[in-house]
Write a protein that holds these residues in place. Sequence first.
Motif, short mmCIF file in Angstrom:
data_model
loop_
_atom_site.label_atom_id
_atom_site.label_comp_id
_atom_site.label_asym_id
_atom_site.label_seq_id
_atom_site.Cartn_x
_atom_site.Cartn_y
_atom_site.Cartn_z
N TYR A 194 0.86 -1.19 0.00
CA TYR A 194 0.00 0.00 0.00
C TYR A 194 0.89 1.24 0.00
CZ TYR A 194 1.19 -0.10 4.98
OH TYR A 194 1.87 -0.12 6.17
N ARG A 195 0.30 2.37 -0.35
CA ARG A 195 1.02 3.63 -0.26
C ARG A 195 0.22 4.56 0.64
NH1 ARG A 195 2.84 7.55 -4.49
NH2 ARG A 195 1.07 6.82 -5.70
N LEU A 196 0.87 5.08 1.67
CA LEU A 196 0.15 5.86 2.68
C LEU A 196 0.83 7.20 2.89
CD1 LEU A 196 -2.01 6.07 4.94
CD2 LEU A 196 -0.40 4.89 6.44
N ASP A 197 0.05 8.26 2.78
CA ASP A 197 0.54 9.60 3.11
C ASP A 197 -0.52 10.33 3.91
OD1 ASP A 197 3.13 10.07 1.83
OD2 ASP A 197 2.04 9.66 -0.03
N TYR A 198 -0.05 11.08 4.90
CA TYR A 198 -0.96 11.95 5.62
C TYR A 198 -0.78 13.33 5.03
CZ TYR A 198 -2.68 8.84 9.26
OH TYR A 198 -3.35 7.85 9.93
N ARG A 199 -1.83 13.85 4.41
CA ARG A 199 -1.71 15.21 3.88
C ARG A 199 -3.05 15.96 3.88
NH1 ARG A 199 -2.19 12.88 -1.82
NH2 ARG A 199 -0.15 11.89 -1.89
N ASP A 200 -2.95 17.26 4.14
CA ASP A 200 -4.13 18.14 4.17
C ASP A 200 -5.21 17.61 5.12
OD1 ASP A 200 -2.76 19.49 2.16
OD2 ASP A 200 -3.79 18.37 0.57
N GLY A 201 -4.79 17.04 6.24
CA GLY A 201 -5.78 16.56 7.21
C GLY A 201 -6.47 15.28 6.80
N GLN A 202 -6.09 14.73 5.64
CA GLN A 202 -6.72 13.48 5.22
C GLN A 202 -5.68 12.35 5.12
OE1 GLN A 202 -9.88 12.95 5.22
NE2 GLN A 202 -10.52 15.09 5.44
N VAL A 203 -6.21 11.15 5.04
CA VAL A 203 -5.37 9.96 4.93
C VAL A 203 -5.34 9.57 3.45
CG1 VAL A 203 -5.20 7.52 5.54
CG2 VAL A 203 -5.92 9.20 7.26
N ALA A 204 -4.20 9.77 2.80
CA ALA A 204 -4.09 9.38 1.39
C ALA A 204 -3.55 7.96 1.34
CB ALA A 204 -3.18 10.35 0.65
N LEU A 205 -4.44 7.04 1.01
CA LEU A 205 -4.07 5.63 1.01
C LEU A 205 -4.41 5.05 -0.35
CD1 LEU A 205 -3.24 3.05 2.58
CD2 LEU A 205 -5.60 2.90 3.39
N CYS A 206 -3.43 4.48 -1.04
CA CYS A 206 -3.78 3.85 -2.30
C CYS A 206 -3.01 2.58 -2.55
CB CYS A 206 -3.68 4.83 -3.47
SG CYS A 206 -2.01 5.27 -3.85
N PHE A 207 -3.53 1.80 -3.48
CA PHE A 207 -3.06 0.46 -3.76
C PHE A 207 -2.83 0.35 -5.25
CE2 PHE A 207 -6.15 0.66 -0.33
CZ PHE A 207 -5.37 0.23 0.74
N GLU A 208 -1.59 0.18 -5.63
CA GLU A 208 -1.23 0.11 -7.03
C GLU A 208 -0.71 -1.28 -7.33
OE1 GLU A 208 0.47 4.69 -7.26
OE2 GLU A 208 1.70 3.04 -6.50
N GLY A 209 -1.18 -1.87 -8.42
CA GLY A 209 -0.70 -3.20 -8.76
C GLY A 209 -1.67 -3.86 -9.70
N VAL A 210 -1.57 -5.19 -9.80
CA VAL A 210 -2.47 -5.87 -10.71
C VAL A 210 -3.86 -5.97 -10.08
CG1 VAL A 210 -0.63 -7.12 -11.89
CG2 VAL A 210 -1.73 -8.14 -9.87
N TRP A 211 -4.85 -5.91 -10.96
CA TRP A 211 -6.25 -5.85 -10.50
C TRP A 211 -6.59 -7.04 -9.59
CZ3 TRP A 211 -11.02 -5.66 -14.35
CH2 TRP A 211 -12.15 -5.17 -13.66
#
Lengths: 433, 433
Positions: B116-133
């Motif tokens: 997973y990719r996780l960043d805390y920015r602008d008061g929100q939790v930016a969480l995303c998942f990149e890869g094969v479907w």
Amino acid sequence: MIVNFAQRAHNHNFEADWIVRSLLDTDFYKLLMLQFIWKHYARLPVTFSLINRTTRISLAAQIDEAELRRQLDHARSLRFRRSELTWLAGNSFYGRRGIFEPAFIDWLSGFHLPEYRLDYRDGQVALCFEGVWSETTMWEVPALSIVNELRTRTNLARMSEFELDLFYAHAKAKLWSKINTLRGIGDLAVSDFGTRRRHSFLWQEYVVGAMAAELGKSFTGTSNVFLALKHDLEAIGTNAHELPMVLAALESDRGGLRDAQYRVLELWQQTYGGALLVMLPDTFGSAQFLANAPSWATDWTGIRIDSKDPFLAGEEYIDWLQARGADPGTKRVLFSDGLDVDDIVALHRQFGGRIKDGYGWGTLLTNDFRGFHPRGASDFEPISLVCKVTEAAGRPVVKLSDNSGKATGSAAEIARYRKVFGQAGIARAPVLV
Amino acid sequence: MIVNFAQRAHNHNFEADWIVRSLLDTDFYKLLMLQFIWKHYARLPVTFSLINRTTRISLAAQIDEAELRRQLDHARSLRFRRSELTWLAGNSFYGRRGIFEPAFIDWLSGFHLPEYRLDYRDGQVALCFEGVWSETTMWEVPALSIVNELRTRTNLARMSEFELDLFYAHAKAKLWSKINTLRGIGDLAVSDFGTRRRHSFLWQEYVVGAMAAELGKSFTGTSNVFLALKHDLEAIGTNAHELPMVLAALESDRGGLRDAQYRVLELWQQTYGGALLVMLPDTFGSAQFLANAPSWATDWTGIRIDSKDPFLAGEEYIDWLQARGADPGTKRVLFSDGLDVDDIVALHRQFGGRIKDGYGWGTLLTNDFRGFHPRGASDFEPISLVCKVTEAAGRPVVKLSDNSGKATGSAAEIARYRKVFGQAGIARAPVLV
């Protein structure tokens, strides 16, 4: 099973589990001594110090400093509750109502534990309490029970849930077997003396509850005042070594030093009477204490045996009574030194019927988890931790004891005291707890 | 009450309370879609992203980053257990055994959640998942349930034990009143769709248990596969927007784009059949979907209504069936958009007997603590948190929805899609959950 959501959320978020829940969570003798000190020596500067006699165990490694400070600070925040003071004033202790004077109860209402000094050094926890005797004396029991329970918690935290379950199952089975052994003896007078070195408050409460439920009249009560109040049990205890230790330290000449131990008796019987007149002869050696005791000491109710071989000490007291024309059958002997169930059985076999024998069962009642660690660790072996007076009015304080392994004070001071009190009857025995 | 010492020690020392206990702790449709993806698009690069549509709530302030990482890492450590795969292979779903092919089950045995990719920015939790479907798709539900439950825990930690007790008492009373309302209706087909936005796993389990015990046949099952296995309930669900969204993103011209939604149906009926043929028409607008649907779509078992006014959407489907000569009485309509008990009652009053109406009850079943905070805080108001496909094969992904408040994608892409699909029947409605 339906989840208790509130409990679960609370368990995972609780601020802290306070070890000392009440200023009454102390030994009853501390309150009797406190009134004595308040009457006679309230403003005397006295230092108490924590001493780990089991030096191979590093307390500093087992106790987190921040958590220790939190627990000590919490204890300092406690005050006697109104209901507790009402109970102290109105309850009867040792068959007598009004043992605590109204003025003393009034003074207690403003009481709180004084400051502490804490340093972590050489792998040990250096904890001491400096101030007036009428305040510092009250740190002894909470300081010990806090340090002991924090050690317990650190070691519990290293166990899995299954291991914990098994660990407590073992401890319960062992307690049950001890209770069964005592049940087999019939008439006995056993009480709980295990507050200071307990595994935890809750385990002490469990043990006391089990003893009360299973032993009937053979369980005579608990030294823990909070548990006595909470569960309507007798509060047990009279006085301890700190009285002769401090009074002796105040004396400059040999005569004054030797007589200090009797000055305690004099003042004590002025303050209290009846069943509370239980001597503790071993501060500077029991043999010299008894040999030189004033004649009126024979009238005291009994004696507490805390460091001498209890079989010898019991016989010594009986002989002493008979030599002074007193009937041992009317007197009490209270054994309180590192007892376990087999000691109780053997001592009762020797003394039962000859004298009123009682047993103050301490560490091995409330903290016997020896051998139960599921991975064989020695994390729960009891240690010999004490909190003793080390200075009074700026002078060093000494205890000789009947067991030289339990002596406290500097080597020079111990030597000076030994010249005064002699070494009769003093032996060296292992100190387990 | 006797203290459970082991439990108490464990509760105070537990390492962590893992939110996701099993890879089956997900919606059943994710598994059906996973097999579909594994068959047809296994290696397609797809990104899922967490999107908090309730922007006034700062998730970053309510969720500790380190704890979030621990929970996500724990989910990544999970594997399907052998017993779980045996159950997937042998259990019958929607009355059919062997829905999951042996080769797929075999592939599942090596499955784990990707990075997973996780960043805390602008008061929100930016969480995303990149890869094969075939891997990233499985993050959707655990990511949502982890973030939601961590928010719950943060807010629970601010409440006292008494407040917690009252809080859950309120929630239980409200659940009971909802159950009583449904019980009064008699024949119904309600199922739990509340995994992703649940208050907590244990609360969902409690709610599902209560529904199963109290509603009998009116409770048709749960979308949560783990709970279905654990409590022998029907696993409910078929497919979701991600299929037409991704297939549409792969198309370059208008015709391909418009037909992608039907391509999904074609592939789906090749893969599954029978009761699993439930259309989800609202990805790019239900009106255009139905108007242009191929004739064989009429043979599908039913439809799921997820963003249009459900009263209009139900009538629209009935009209569509009748216009195509099909009998609505043999078809299913499943309502699943932000339902609460009153919606279920009113919809059943309108559609009961005319068509087989079913209700997928989500957030307001498993996370309705509105108004129960003892100090009036809005800590437990549900938020609209989704985890959506945002990119497929390097191209932006769009959802239009029947509710323009639920559209996802860049403004430019949304505009491009709207030119293709039109705006018939699309309205703007508040998005509560």
